[in-house]
Design an enzyme around this catalytic site. Sequence first.
Site, PDB file in Angstrom:
ATOM      1  N   GLY A   1      -4.809  -8.866  44.989  1.00  0.00           N
ATOM      2  CA  GLY A   1      -3.603  -8.081  45.193  1.00  0.00           C
ATOM      3  C   GLY A   1      -2.403  -8.457  44.336  1.00  0.00           C
ATOM      4  N   ASP A   2      -2.420  -9.671  43.745  1.00  0.00           N
ATOM      5  CA  ASP A   2      -1.283 -10.112  42.917  1.00  0.00           C
ATOM      6  C   ASP A   2      -1.800 -11.081  41.855  1.00  0.00           C
ATOM      7  OD1 ASP A   2       1.282 -10.431  41.965  1.00  0.00           O
ATOM      8  OD2 ASP A   2       1.923 -11.786  43.557  1.00  0.00           O
ATOM      9  N   LEU A   3      -2.790 -10.629  41.095  1.00  0.00           N
ATOM     10  CA  LEU A   3      -3.572 -11.532  40.249  1.00  0.00           C
ATOM     11  C   LEU A   3      -2.960 -11.694  38.856  1.00  0.00           C
ATOM     12  CD1 LEU A   3      -6.132 -13.289  40.395  1.00  0.00           C
ATOM     13  CD2 LEU A   3      -7.349 -11.398  39.307  1.00  0.00           C
TER      14      LEU A   3
ATOM     15  N   ASN B   1      -1.431 -17.214  39.697  1.00  0.00           N
ATOM     16  CA  ASN B   1      -2.059 -17.137  41.013  1.00  0.00           C
ATOM     17  C   ASN B   1      -3.553 -17.457  41.019  1.00  0.00           C
ATOM     18  OD1 ASN B   1       0.313 -16.684  42.295  1.00  0.00           O
ATOM     19  ND2 ASN B   1       0.036 -14.479  42.574  1.00  0.00           N
TER      20      ASN B   1
END
Length: 286
Positions: free
Chosen positions: A193-195, A199
Amino acid sequence: MNTDFKIHVSDLLNESITNISPVSGGDISKAYRINTPTNSYFLKLNNAPHAFRMFQTEAYGLELIAKSKTIKTPKIINYGNFGDSSFLLLEFIESKLPTSEDFKTLGKQLAKLHQCASNTFGLDLDNFIGSLEQHNTQHDTWIDFYTHERLKFQLDLAKQKGLLQDNECPTSSRIKTQLQSLFSDVKPSLLHGDLWSGNYLIAKDGMPYLIDPAVYYGHHEVDIAMSKLFGGFGDSFYEAYYNYFPVEAHTSARIEIYQLYYLLVHLNMFGRSYYGSVVSILKTYF
């Protein structure tokens, strides 16, 4: 970090603390490495009103990815409130710079994560993207989910903040019309979702770990779009990934449309420096 909180953490760990040192890289929370005689831990601290829910949903996301048995996440030690702050306590992963082989492993394991399916798009709870709420109301179709829970929510927030004008923001019906041909036959995949590059971690043994997730079930190309937004990962990552999910006719257009969501998030979090990138994509597709 005050003495009372150090004592509280020591009690949670059931270990004495030998050293606490700040860790750089976090925009949203303060971060620390905590050493004990036998282990190292990673601590996030935040005193925002929504911080407990932010850490609670982050822990949920880490657990969901871990349960897929496709790619590792740091073990969750504890999370909670102390005084006017909230905290999240994880195992500390000793990391290294990725090699081409490490990127290959990351690409393969991410593809395996994306093979974890669901019947609907979204999630059974809302979570956060950065410090902003991310709504995950479940929908049967990807076009409905992406229009209402991703683009429209962020567009409306940008208008409220005075960062976009009404005439710069397409209506829901306009978005759906323009996306109809691009969003056919999309299946729900479990997403990080927030790659972006901050991260994931590559442990000293070459094992990839995902951190700071904003999980939900969506189109697998969303994670790829984010991975390319701020420089991209190594070539071997994409080669390995595309062995499982080959590039399609509309992939490049969808990548830009998925990057629009993240650019809107950055516009709403950090301000006008992202305005030009947002408007450029809006003019191209809507």
